[in-house]
Every structure is written in structure tokens, then in C-alpha cells.
Design a protein around this motif. Structure first.
Motif, short mmCIF file in Angstrom:
data_model
loop_
_atom_site.label_atom_id
_atom_site.label_comp_id
_atom_site.label_asym_id
_atom_site.label_seq_id
_atom_site.Cartn_x
_atom_site.Cartn_y
_atom_site.Cartn_z
N ALA A 1 2.04 -5.60 -20.45
CA ALA A 1 1.17 -4.70 -19.70
C ALA A 1 -0.19 -4.51 -20.35
N ILE B 1 4.22 1.28 -18.59
CA ILE B 1 3.39 0.18 -18.10
C ILE B 1 1.97 0.67 -17.81
N TYR C 1 15.21 -6.38 -10.82
CA TYR C 1 14.09 -5.43 -10.87
C TYR C 1 14.01 -4.78 -12.26
N ARG D 1 2.36 -5.96 -3.90
CA ARG D 1 1.47 -5.12 -4.70
C ARG D 1 0.45 -5.99 -5.45
N ARG E 1 9.21 -6.73 -4.25
CA ARG E 1 8.17 -5.79 -3.85
C ARG E 1 6.93 -5.91 -4.76
N ASP F 1 6.69 2.62 -4.55
CA ASP F 1 6.94 1.52 -3.63
C ASP F 1 5.88 1.31 -2.56
N ALA G 1 4.52 -8.08 -11.37
CA ALA G 1 4.40 -6.63 -11.58
C ALA G 1 3.14 -6.27 -12.35
N VAL H 1 -3.45 -5.51 -5.32
CA VAL H 1 -4.16 -4.96 -6.48
C VAL H 1 -4.96 -6.03 -7.22
N VAL I 1 -4.82 2.58 -6.98
CA VAL I 1 -3.72 1.88 -6.30
C VAL I 1 -2.38 2.43 -6.76
N ARG I 2 -1.34 2.18 -6.00
CA ARG I 2 -0.02 2.68 -6.39
C ARG I 2 0.45 2.03 -7.68
N THR I 3 1.20 2.75 -8.48
CA THR I 3 1.73 2.16 -9.70
C THR I 3 2.85 1.20 -9.32
N VAL I 4 3.31 0.45 -10.31
CA VAL I 4 4.26 -0.62 -10.02
C VAL I 4 5.63 -0.08 -9.59
N VAL I 5 5.95 1.15 -9.92
CA VAL I 5 7.22 1.73 -9.50
C VAL I 5 7.09 2.62 -8.25
#
Lengths: 551, 551
Positions: B223, A218, B210, B29, B25, A371, B249, B33, A365-369
Motif C-alpha cells: 500500500a 491500507i 478477498y 474500483r 470488486r 463496497d 486493490a 480510482v 473516492v471510496r476506500t478499498v473495503v
């Protein structure tokens, strides 16, 4: 604990609806779905996905036949050659845990790893035969070696009893490969080079490796056009950021490289229509410096996933003009590799180039996996304000965090204190929620009670064209506690023409007084075998030099 | 059971390295984001991801305040309007299990679902106020209703005590939303319409939802370019194949539609630059028939993810020429939606169009998150040969399979017998490992000991331009046991001009004798509320008609 109610009654897990998550399952699917696609390219060798899968399974069966059991460590010391790519699947399929050893380490460091990991079998590329032989001798362990022969290895040494291709051919047909019994089982072991003390063995789990592989697809958009991935990033770094597994999930092509010199990169791009590669920011400099005269930007940009310090804006700009698109990311061994990415925003498109490149160079930013991520005060866990100024420690929580450090429960407990993985990296959070790394927590310079980011200073100094390389460290100071000291390697043509005062004067025009380095040392900068700055060593050295000057 | 060794010692799961997988979750995000990106478009309404997340959280808090507890069923009966998209997150965030009720059901069927699922609260779009009121009355349960008002609903009925927007505003600020305690917890409940007996309640788990959300991103390449997703697929089918979660996501945009008529689809494409939608093959026909005179193929094809019977080659060809790219997929409620896709291959590019389209219309290979698939003899579980001819039952095993059927352990056991989910669908496997569905196992016609696929016959009959719709079923026959009977709805202009003998004669030129239908019935074809053919009903009806003819 589960609350009991009708949705938790007579609805148990069973073989039909629950299987251990593991990236090694991607391999058999790739062999079925993409049997004739090229999986691996190396020099004049080509393997299809059917062949590659067959070779990985042979490796697994040969390892099992040679005595590898569940939970045994299988080490490999090799550059990004086919055997290294194959081992990413072959070792886990044997039930073993793959330990890719940094090829820049010396025999003593390798010996430590072999002993600590209780290595059962070792695969050694001929290029590293000498260091591996010495390391095994030092360890005193009777580790059988499988030699990986290659005419480009620069060595014809064979230190084991069997060559890799013969080993594959020795695989019995009747042995069954092993899938993990649980997704929490170990798949890989990666030793961190560490800035202090002995290296720590980071244990990866099948669950995290699976999820981060999907995450990489992704992040880097590997699912669209069929990816042709160039192995510039060493596979011994976090198992190549999980890309060996991710490519199997999408049936991409691995282009192997013994060395990632600019000429090799450009040749591979031209020959194999490379679509993606990963790199440290330094590789971007190589690309600019090594651009062939005949270079033409490709129709579709080549995606470079780039981790490390933010590349200077001018560097980003030049590679973008050359036809690369740079995705800046951030992560660490303890998090299965990449954990954040600098997600590009539509609103940036209207910005001027410098501003836009500045935004693209942040850790993001944090990736989608991944948490949860916070930047916080390390004692209170209170998030820093989104002001782009207040420094806090970056912490993560979620399925990408390692199982822990092998045989080191104290270090594991410390790393996971209070339910957060403590990265030790210091960052600010910008108004848009993007983080920007400012320093390693242990390298922050505290001068007169003010935090000085050595990274920020280095960024400013790098804008001086005379400077080839710079490292800023703290040195003790009677008045301020610590003051910043810059160790500077001048470009050859500037040596002797730039003075300490010139540099300090330049910094005064760019920085508040307390941030200006008080001392300058002109000399080349020492790095570790992996190219890392060991600031604790540089600090000690700088302190000595400055103290000698004062005496 | 885990083998004990050093990699399973002092390396336990903890809060830092293990979290329950859940698609909810993705929402927080996305809000962080992509706060300013458009999340939802409906008529003149627009919500950014920050606003959408806020609305979902309000819905969750309002539900909790109204008494929803973990494991309670929250039903919703609505077309693809914003409240329906919001409920996909809002209900799970309350700890409730979302039950999207098929809006084509009648009051008795809805009442059954409300009772069986023990629905605690119900959200009802005004369009379905009457059927919902009647269903609640039939159930005799005191289910509180939240009305979703909309000037386009074609009704001004309000059957509950509070309107949706007021309900959101009623949400207390201090209530905490609920994340799952375990990833095996239920997230959604979907009743299958079923071809026999009462509907069964398929229970989805957070883990499967998920994983399938990530899978959809890879399948449909969500993506890459920022997706603008048009809601043509009803959200009450497998929670819209997990797309509501998948879009969060990647920060895509939901374009809501009350009805998916061709004119609405074309209008949305033009107005919002739609990049993706999902559909049944019939929607492809709508697109061809409803193509506006001014239609221009977009620069980049619009991706249509299409499930169901293989669309005829000519249909595929026409929509491709119009600027759509069709990805054929296959799945079912019990597998969280999509489980296979017809992965396009480079080697197909050289084929002639008919051949290529024929390959693209197959159900294909398992997706990357669908662990195992076999086509096998249902008793021995032995895989059929890859000959494109031998028919077997499609079975799956892995993390996409449901928890099971709610309060129906016998049906769950049967569905998961021997560790495989039995789809009941019959398919062949082609030489390249791609499956092609031939029939529902209960609908296969066994004539003189030979299996006749009703689907194959229907395909042949559809090539007759006079035929608007056809369904082939078995009718009893003294000599052959069963023979195929075709129920045919002729296009108006052909009624009375085509005879039974014409049709049979045509089939003789195309099919071996035993496959030629022995009986033809000219009449419109009855479908269920969800547009499904209930072949068991058609079979009974055809048997009656044919028996009457003989008498």
C-alpha cells in the motif's frame, strides 16, 4: 440463495475453514508476534503488547465476573488514556458492547444515553466524575462505576466502589473471555450527536470493524514503517475510526494524550517519533499556530489523516512545508468511520501547488473495503454527472454500514431505504470521480429556485483575513424564499473596522449574484459540546435577528 | 447460534449493510480510482486499469455468451501473460470458477484435471497447444478452446475455433457480469500435484480470496509506494498467491513474463522499476548467478516474497547486499497461498549478520488474516514446547482454509479432522513463537526411535561447496528401522573427486551420530514437472540402489 452445483456440494463451512471476523483477534496475535514492542505510552507509563493484551484480558474477565453478559452495554467516559484504549478490546472480550460516551456532553445527555443503551457498567475517568454521577442520578439506574484515577484528571473524585487498576487485579484467572458467536454481532455502540431530536445509537458489528481496521492499514499505510500513532482523535468518535483495532493488527504503538493541544502534539512527536495521527482540519491550524521555534521537519513526513471540511489550500500548504503529509478522508459514525479517501495521483505531481492542494482537499473516492458509493438524486438514485457542479446526495452500500440504530427500527429503515445508506450529505462528483462535499442536505439554501451551498460561501468568506469564523445559513425571504445569511466572528483587531457592506461587496467580486449573502450578522458562533455547528439552531437565531432588524 | 438481546433485534443484514466479500470488486474500483495508471505491461503492450478492467469484463461477457454458467469450470493453461492475469477476474466475473492448470504437466495429468473438474471451456496459450490438444483428446470431452496467440510462444499452433483477442471482441455489450450470490461461493480451483495418488482439486472461496488479498497488501507492504509487481511466481500456483487480486486493490502494475529467467528479471527491474516479486528460494540463486556486471543496488530495496525451504544464510546475505529485501513466507494451496510470514523484529537489528539471516529464513508467524495456527502432536493437538527442538505438525484454522477438495468428501474430512486443517508439514516452534519447518510428515526419518529431519541434513550438506543438489530420504535398515540416505548431485568439477566417506566424515563433524547419513548415492536428482521433490519416489529408488549394493 445459492445455485446448487458441484462447487456447492460437500464443501460446507466448518470450524477449520470459517471463523467469525472480529478485530479482537488481532490482540492475541500482537501479544504473540510483538510481545516486547511498546503498545501504549502515557506520561511515564509504558505497556508492551504482552502487557497490554494481559490488561485487556483482565478487564474482560473482571467485567464477566461482575455480571456482564453477551449483549450488555458497557459505557466508558474517558479521554484518550490507557484505560480507554484497553476498553476497546476488554469490553468486546467480555461479550459486552462498548459505548464510548462523548466527554463533552452534559449530564442530561449522558443520562439519556445510559437509559437508552441500558448501560450495565460504566467506566469513568476522574475528570468526568461529576457529570457521570449527575447523569447516573438522573437516569435513576443503579449503574456500578469503575473509577479511572489519574493525577492529571484535575479532580480526585471517586464515585464508584472500585478503581480501575484494582478492578483489573480483581479479575478471576479461571474465567474464559468471549469471542463473538457470529461476526454480525454488535461490538460497539456510538451515539451520534444529531442535529435534531434525541441522539441515535449506532450499532457496530464485528465484521465491519474488522474490515475497516484492515482498510485503515491500507489507507494510512500503517503496514510499512512501524507506526507510532498519536491519539489526537477522540476514541469516542467511531472508536477512534477503528485505529485501536488496526494498530493491534500491525503491532503499532499508541501514544495516549489527555488533551490534544498543539504543545502536547509537538512534545509527543519529538519524544516518541510519532509517525501518524488523525485529526479534524482545525488541528492543522493548531499545528501552524503552535509550531515551536525549534521545529525541524522530520526526515519522513508525519502522516495526518484528516476528516471534515476541506482545509484551506494555504493551511494544507503550510503543514506540508512543516513536514506533515495530509491524507484527506471522509466518513461518518454510521459507516464505522472513514469510508472515502482522497487518493493522491501521480498526475497531480506536475500541478502547481494551489491546484494540487485543491485536489488533495477533496473527500475523494471510496476506500478499498467500502463496497459501493454513489452521488445521486435522492429520489431516482440516478448518479449525478461528473461535472463538479451538479449536487446530489452521497450514499453508500456495503460491509462498512452499521447494523442499524439501537431500538429505532424506523430510523434504521429510513437510513437504509432502498438498500442504500443515505448520508444526508450533499456533494458533487468531479470529472475524475472524486467527490467533494458541498453541504448537509438539510442545510442547503434554496434561493429563487437555485441551490446555494452554504459551504461554498463559507469557503469564499474564509479567504477574508479579517474573519475568524463564519457560518452561512438560510433565512426566510419574501421574494426569494430563502436567502443566505452569514454569521461572522471577526478577529479581535478587525472588530468595528469591517462593515456588512464590505463583506457583501467582497462576495460580489467572487460569486454570482444569487449566491451573495443578503445579510451579515457580526457575532461569535455557538457550537455544540462536540464542536459541531447546529445549523438548525443558527438558522432559527438568524431568522430572529433579521426579522427584528426589519421590524 | 446467536443469543437474543437488544443488539440482535431489528438490526438485520440488508443490502445496504451486507455484501458478499469478493476480490473481484477491487477491479471496478481500480478502474475508477486509477483509470490511467498502467495495470499490465507485457513486451510492448500496455493496458491501463480502465483498459484492463474493460478487457476482463469483455472476457466475462464472452464466456457467458458462450454458455458458461455459475459453477462451471473454466480452465486456463498459460504462462504469466496478460490473458492469464485477465482471466483471474474475467472468469469469476462470468460466474465461472477459474482453474489454472500447471503448465509443466503432461497430457495425461491435464486430461485427468479436465475430466475431474468437468471443464466447460479452456483457454490455451500457443506454447501449450500440443499438450492441451492431446489432453482434450484423452479426456474425450468436447471442450471448446480459446487460443492465446503470442509470437513468443515458440509455436503457431491454433487448436480452437477462436483466438483470445477475437473472443474478447465477440463479447456482447448487453450481457451482465455476475457477482457471487454468497461469499462462500467458489472462485478458483487449483489442483495440487500431490505426492501420492491422483491430484486433488482445492476449491477457493470468494471470502478467503478477498481476505488473503488484503493480507498480502499488509504482508508485502503493497500500500505504500505504488507497487510494480513482476510475475516471476507462476499464476497457476494458488492464483499467484492472490497477488492478481491484491494488485487491483492498490492499483499496482503487473509486469508479465513468459519465463522467469534471471536475465528477464534483471531486464524488467531495470526497465520498469520493479518494486516487488514473489519467488521460490531457487530464484534467489538465479539472481546471484545472473547478476549483470552493471548491476547497481536500487535506492529502495526490491521486496522479494520468498516461500519454500529457508534459503541458506549466505544466499540471503548476498541478495540483501544486491539491494533486495527478502520476506520469508510459508503457505500451501489449501490455505489460499501464504499463511505465515517471518515478521522482522527490531531486536534482530543488533544481531550479527549470520544470526539475523538465520532468523529471517524461518517460516515465522501467522499473517494477520490467518486466524489460528498451532504446531502440535497430531493425535492430542497439544502444542509443542517453544524449544526449537520438539517436532509437531503445523495446523491452521480460519478463513484462509479452502472450501475443501472438489468431489472428494473423504479427503476433505481427513484434511479438516477435528476442526483443524492438517498441513502434513512438521515444524518446531522457537522460543519467540516463530515456526521453522523441518519436514513433510511423511518424509521424516525415524532412526532407532529418534526423529531425524531430512531437511536439517540437507542444510548441513548444502554447506559443502562440492554439492550442487541434495535430497535426504529414509532407507530401510535391519538394525535401526530406517537410516538416512543422501542422494547427491555433485558440481561437474567435483565429480569423481569426492567420495562417500568424505561426505560422511564431514557430517560427523557437524551432526550427532544418529543423524549422519549411512548411505550416499551420487547421481542427479529427479523432480516432478513442478520442480517438487517426490520423496516417496526417491525413497523407493534409494531403497533399490542400497539393497542392490548389499546383495
Amino acid at each position: 440463495m445459492q445455485t446448487m452445483h458441484k462447487f456447492n456440494t460437500d464443501l460446507e463451512k466448518c470450524q477449520a475453514n470459517f471463523q467469525a471476523l472480529t478485530p479482537i483477534r488481532f490482540l492475541t496475535r500482537a501479544a504473540e508476534v510483538f510481545p516486547d514492542r511498546t503498545a501504549v505510552i502515557y506520561k511515564d507509563r509504558r505497556y508492551t503488547w504482552a502487557e497490554y493484551s494481559d490488561r485487556c484480558h483482565k478487564l474482560a474477565r473482571a467485567l464477566i465476573a461482575s455480571g456482564v453478559e453477551r449483549g450488555n452495554t458497557v459505557a466508558i467516559m474517558a479521554p484518550n488514556v490507557p484505560a480507554m484504549v484497553e476498553a476497546q478490546f476488554g469490553v468486546p472480550l467480555s461479550g459486552g458492547v462498548i459505548n464510548c460516551i462523548n466527554i463533552r456532553l452534559d449530564a442530561a445527555a449522558v443520562a439519556f444515553i445510559l437509559e437508552h443503551s441500558e448501560t450495565k457498567v460504566m467506566l469513568v475517568d476522574q475528570q468526568f466524575a461529576k457529570v457521570a454521577r449527575d447523569a447516573i442520578a438522573l437516569s435513576g439506574m443503579p449503574i456500578p462505576v469503575i473509577d479511572i484515577a489519574d493525577s492529571d484528571a484535575g479532580s480526585t473524585d471517586l464515585i464508584g466502589k472500585i478503581e480501575y487498576e484494582d478492578f483489573l487485579e480483581s479479575a478471576p484467572r479461571t474465567v474464559s473471555v468471549r469471542y463473538p458467536e457470529e461476526e454480525w454481532e454488535a461490538i460497539a455502540l456510538n451515539y451520534t450527536s444529531g442535529t435534531t431530536g434525541n441522539p441515535k445509537g449506532v450499532v457496530y458489528h464485528h465484521r465491519g470493524a474488522y474490515l475497516n481496521s484492515l482498510g485503515q492499514i491500507i489507507n494510512a499505510e500503517l503496514a510499512g514503517r512501524r507506526p507510532v500513532y498519536l491519539w489526537t482523535l477522540p476514541l469516542f468518535h467511531c472508536n477512534g475510526w477503528c485505529y485501536a483495532w488496526a494498530l493491534a493488527a500491525v503491532g503499532g504503538t499508541h501514544v495516549c494524550l489527555r488533551k490534544a493541544a498543539a504543545s502536547d502534539i509537538f512534545a509527543a512527536i519529538e519524544q516518541h517519533q510519532v509517525t501518524h495521527f488523525c485529526s479534524a482540519p482545525t488541528v492543522l491550524n493548531f499545528l501552524i499556530a503552535g509550531k515551536p521555534a525549534s521545529w525541524k521537519a522530520p526526515d519522513e513526513p508525519i502522516k495526518v489523516v484528516c476528516a471534515g471540511a476541506s482545509p484551506p489550500v494555504s493551511v494544507l500548504q503550510q503543514v506540508v512545508e512543516m513536514g506533515f503529509s495530509v491524507l484527506h478522508v471522509y466518513g461518518m459514525t454510521e459507516m464505522h468511520g472513514i469510508t472515502t479517501l482522497c487518493q493522491s495521483q501521480e498526475s497531480w505531481e506536475g500541478l502547481d501547488l494551489t491546484e494540487r492542494m485543491g485536489r488533495l482537499g477533496r473527500q475523494g473516492v471510496r476506500t478499498v473495503v467500502a463496497d459501493e458509493m454513489i452521488v445521486c438524486a435522492p429520489d431516482s438514485y440516478e448518479s449525478v454527472p461528473r461535472d463538479g457542479k451538479t449536487i446530489g446526495e452521497v450514499m453508500f452500500r456495503g460491509n462498512l454500514a452499521m447494523k442499524g440504530y439501537l431500538k429505532n427500527p424506523a430510523a434504521t429503515r429510513e437510513a437504509f431505504a432502498d438498500g442504500w445508506y443515505h448520508t444526508g450529505d450533499l456533494a458533487v462528483m468531479h470529472e475524475d470521480g472524486y467527490i467533494e462535499i458541498k453541504d448537509r442536505s438539510k442545510d442547503i439554501i434554496i434561493s429563487g429556485g437555485e441551490n446555494v451551498s452554504s459551504l461554498e460561501l463559507e469557503d469564499v468568506l474564509y479567504t477574508l483575513p479579517a474573519i475568524a469564523e463564519v457560518a452561512v445559513v438560510a433565512v426566510p425571504d419574501e421574494k426569494w424564499g430563502e436567502v443566505p445569511c452569514a454569521i461572522i466572528d471577526l478577529r479581535p483587531e478587525h472588530v468595528g473596522k469591517v462593515s456588512e457592506q464590505d463583506v457583501i461587496q467582497f462576495c460580489r467580486t467572487k460569486l454570482p449574484g444569487f449566491k451573495v449573502p443578503r445579510h451579515i450578522i457580526f457575532e461569535p458562533i455557538t457550537r455544540t459540546a462536540t464542536g459541531k455547528l447546529q445549523k438548525f439552531k443558527l438558522r432559527a437565531h438568524a431568522a430572529e435577528v433579521i426579522s427584528a432588524r426589519k421590524a
